[in-house]
Write a protein that holds these residues in place. Structure first.
Motif, PDB file in Angstrom:
ATOM      1  N   HIS A 150       0.333  16.539  -0.949  1.00 16.70           N
ATOM      2  CA  HIS A 150       1.162  15.443  -1.434  1.00 16.70           C
ATOM      3  C   HIS A 150       1.079  14.221  -0.517  1.00 16.70           C
ATOM      4  N   LEU A 151       1.697  13.138  -0.957  1.00 11.32           N
ATOM      5  CA  LEU A 151       1.801  11.926  -0.145  1.00 11.32           C
ATOM      6  C   LEU A 151       2.827  12.121   0.964  1.00 11.32           C
ATOM      7  N   THR A 152       2.619  11.429   2.075  1.00  8.11           N
ATOM      8  CA  THR A 152       3.561  11.526   3.187  1.00  8.11           C
ATOM      9  C   THR A 152       4.806  10.684   2.897  1.00  8.11           C
ATOM     10  N   PRO A 153       5.938  11.018   3.519  1.00  8.65           N
ATOM     11  CA  PRO A 153       7.139  10.195   3.341  1.00  8.65           C
ATOM     12  C   PRO A 153       6.904   8.739   3.743  1.00  8.65           C
ATOM     13  N   GLU A 154       6.103   8.515   4.794  1.00  6.56           N
ATOM     14  CA  GLU A 154       5.852   7.144   5.243  1.00  6.56           C
ATOM     15  C   GLU A 154       5.145   6.327   4.162  1.00  6.56           C
ATOM     16  N   ILE A 155       4.185   6.935   3.485  1.00  9.04           N
ATOM     17  CA  ILE A 155       3.458   6.231   2.421  1.00  9.04           C
ATOM     18  C   ILE A 155       4.371   5.956   1.232  1.00  9.04           C
ATOM     19  N   LEU A 156       5.170   6.948   0.856  1.00  8.08           N
ATOM     20  CA  LEU A 156       6.085   6.760  -0.268  1.00  8.08           C
ATOM     21  C   LEU A 156       7.137   5.696   0.037  1.00  8.08           C
ATOM     22  N   MET A 157       7.639   5.673   1.279  1.00  7.56           N
ATOM     23  CA  MET A 157       8.627   4.652   1.646  1.00  7.56           C
ATOM     24  C   MET A 157       8.011   3.258   1.630  1.00  7.56           C
ATOM     25  N   ALA A 158       6.758   3.147   2.100  1.00  8.15           N
ATOM     26  CA  ALA A 158       6.084   1.849   2.081  1.00  8.15           C
ATOM     27  C   ALA A 158       5.848   1.383   0.648  1.00  8.15           C
ATOM     28  N   TYR A 159       5.500   2.322  -0.237  1.00 12.73           N
ATOM     29  CA  TYR A 159       5.321   1.978  -1.656  1.00 12.73           C
ATOM     30  C   TYR A 159       6.645   1.511  -2.257  1.00 12.73           C
ATOM     31  N   SER A 160       7.714   2.230  -1.938  1.00 15.41           N
ATOM     32  CA  SER A 160       9.032   1.861  -2.449  1.00 15.41           C
ATOM     33  C   SER A 160       9.442   0.479  -1.970  1.00 15.41           C
ATOM     34  N   ALA A 161       9.086   0.166  -0.724  1.00 14.57           N
ATOM     35  CA  ALA A 161       9.451  -1.130  -0.150  1.00 14.57           C
ATOM     36  C   ALA A 161       8.519  -2.248  -0.596  1.00 14.57           C
ATOM     37  N   GLY A 162       7.413  -1.893  -1.249  1.00 12.19           N
ATOM     38  CA  GLY A 162       6.481  -2.907  -1.733  1.00 12.19           C
ATOM     39  C   GLY A 162       5.601  -3.498  -0.658  1.00 12.19           C
ATOM     40  N   THR A 163       5.324  -2.732   0.406  1.00 12.63           N
ATOM     41  CA  THR A 163       4.549  -3.271   1.529  1.00 12.63           C
ATOM     42  C   THR A 163       3.100  -2.789   1.558  1.00 12.63           C
ATOM     43  N   LEU A 164       2.691  -1.965   0.600  1.00 17.61           N
ATOM     44  CA  LEU A 164       1.314  -1.465   0.589  1.00 17.61           C
ATOM     45  C   LEU A 164       0.379  -2.476  -0.074  1.00 17.61           C
ATOM     46  N   PRO A 165      -0.888  -2.539   0.370  1.00 15.70           N
ATOM     47  CA  PRO A 165      -1.882  -3.331  -0.363  1.00 15.70           C
ATOM     48  C   PRO A 165      -2.042  -2.798  -1.786  1.00 15.70           C
ATOM     49  N   GLU A 166      -2.559  -3.638  -2.659  1.00 15.37           N
ATOM     50  CA  GLU A 166      -2.656  -3.274  -4.074  1.00 15.37           C
ATOM     51  C   GLU A 166      -3.422  -1.971  -4.298  1.00 15.37           C
ATOM     52  N   ALA A 167      -4.548  -1.787  -3.592  1.00 11.97           N
ATOM     53  CA  ALA A 167      -5.357  -0.585  -3.792  1.00 11.97           C
ATOM     54  C   ALA A 167      -4.584   0.673  -3.434  1.00 11.97           C
ATOM     55  N   PHE A 168      -3.830   0.641  -2.343  1.00 11.01           N
ATOM     56  CA  PHE A 168      -3.035   1.794  -1.951  1.00 11.01           C
ATOM     57  C   PHE A 168      -1.862   2.000  -2.897  1.00 11.01           C
ATOM     58  N   SER A 169      -1.286   0.917  -3.391  1.00  7.42           N
ATOM     59  CA  SER A 169      -0.226   1.058  -4.388  1.00  7.42           C
ATOM     60  C   SER A 169      -0.765   1.728  -5.652  1.00  7.42           C
ATOM     61  N   LEU A 170      -2.015   1.421  -6.002  1.00  3.95           N
ATOM     62  CA  LEU A 170      -2.619   2.030  -7.189  1.00  3.95           C
ATOM     63  C   LEU A 170      -2.763   3.536  -7.025  1.00  3.95           C
ATOM     64  N   ILE A 171      -3.244   3.992  -5.879  1.00  2.00           N
ATOM     65  CA  ILE A 171      -3.436   5.428  -5.709  1.00  2.00           C
ATOM     66  C   ILE A 171      -2.102   6.157  -5.620  1.00  2.00           C
ATOM     67  N   VAL A 172      -1.082   5.504  -5.027  1.00  3.16           N
ATOM     68  CA  VAL A 172       0.244   6.116  -4.985  1.00  3.16           C
ATOM     69  C   VAL A 172       0.815   6.224  -6.395  1.00  3.16           C
ATOM     70  N   ALA A 173       0.729   5.142  -7.166  1.00  6.80           N
ATOM     71  CA  ALA A 173       1.253   5.160  -8.531  1.00  6.80           C
ATOM     72  C   ALA A 173       0.543   6.213  -9.378  1.00  6.80           C
ATOM     73  N   THR A 174      -0.762   6.375  -9.159  1.00  7.81           N
ATOM     74  CA  THR A 174      -1.522   7.357  -9.924  1.00  7.81           C
ATOM     75  C   THR A 174      -1.099   8.771  -9.562  1.00  7.81           C
ATOM     76  N   HIS A 175      -0.972   9.052  -8.265  1.00  8.17           N
ATOM     77  CA  HIS A 175      -0.538  10.384  -7.836  1.00  8.17           C
ATOM     78  C   HIS A 175       0.886  10.674  -8.326  1.00  8.17           C
ATOM     79  N   VAL A 176       1.762   9.704  -8.192  1.00  6.44           N
ATOM     80  CA  VAL A 176       3.153   9.899  -8.599  1.00  6.44           C
ATOM     81  C   VAL A 176       3.246  10.191 -10.093  1.00  6.44           C
TER      82      VAL A 176
END
Length: 215
Positions: free
Chosen positions: A8-34
């Motif tokens: 799974h994704l780490t809490p740090e990555i999920l928190m960064a996604y929630s806060a909107g601080t990830l680059p677009e490419a990383f946001s895409l992979i998080v959204a896809t996994h989620v």
């Protein structure tokens, strides 16, 4: 799907996604996994809820009388508003289908050699997102990392020095990791891979080719 996802994704990555601080490419992979993983989606919901509470408790500030109407106009004009994950019946989850313009039949693969193919998706320059097609039994050349690489399996599976990763699993690699991913026998492997720096290939030919292949 979630019952079969082991990585799974780490809490740090999920928190960064929630806060909107990830680059677009990383946001895409998080959204896809989620969109594939109930466990990470529930964890993300909890971070979103915490963020909402923080906003409610934040100190207020004076704003102009037309601030609300101006903000609503900006939102209405924007085409980048976040969308809730939705399920897909295709091989590619819905967040990816939005980028590709369909499912696997819409992908225009470009060969990398030895049967491996890729397509680079259009995202911001802060990081690169690509779909990789690896024939069953084929290996990606051994490599290290100059930054972060996240790899999400969409079809089939691969194994490396760390573990086995099947559909829905995500592997997060950093500068401390070197590996040689090998696609499982029996089914070709398709992955979404995101990097924020070029890979460090150990063999000469991949090092020469990576400038042209943008890896």
């Amino acid at each position: 799907m979630t019952d079969t996802i082991k990585h799974h994704l780490t809490p740090e990555i999920l928190m960064a996604y929630s806060a909107g601080t990830l680059p677009e490419a990383f946001s895409l992979i998080v959204a896809t996994h989620v969109s594939m993983c109930d466990v990470c989606r529930a964890e993300l919901d909890s971070y979103d809820a915490v963020g909402g509470v923080v906003m409610e408790d934040a100190v207020t500030a004076d704003v102009s009388s037309d601030a609300l109407s101006s903000t609503m106009k900006l939102i209405a004009a924007s085409d980048t508003a976040p969308k809730a994950p939705r399920r897909s019946t295709g091989t590619l989850p819905s967040p990816l289908q939005d980028y590709v313009g369909g499912d696997l039949s819409a992908i225009k693969w470009k060969p990398l050699g030895m049967g491996v193919k890729q397509v680079i998706l259009s995202t911001s320059k802060a990081a690169t997102a690509r779909l990789l097609y690896i024939p069953a039994g084929a290996a990606v050349p051994d490599h290290g990392h100059q930054g972060t690489e996240m790899t999400l399996v969409l079809q089939g599976a691969f194994v490396d020095e760390e573990d086995r990763f099947a559909r829905g699993d995500v592997e997060v690699a950093n500068e401390d990791m070197e590996h040689t991913p090998i696609a499982d026998m029996g089914e070709d492997c398709i992955c979404l891979a995101v990097t924020d720096a070029p890979l460090k290939f150990n063999a000469l030919i991949p090092r020469i080719a990576q400038r042209f292949l943008r890896i």
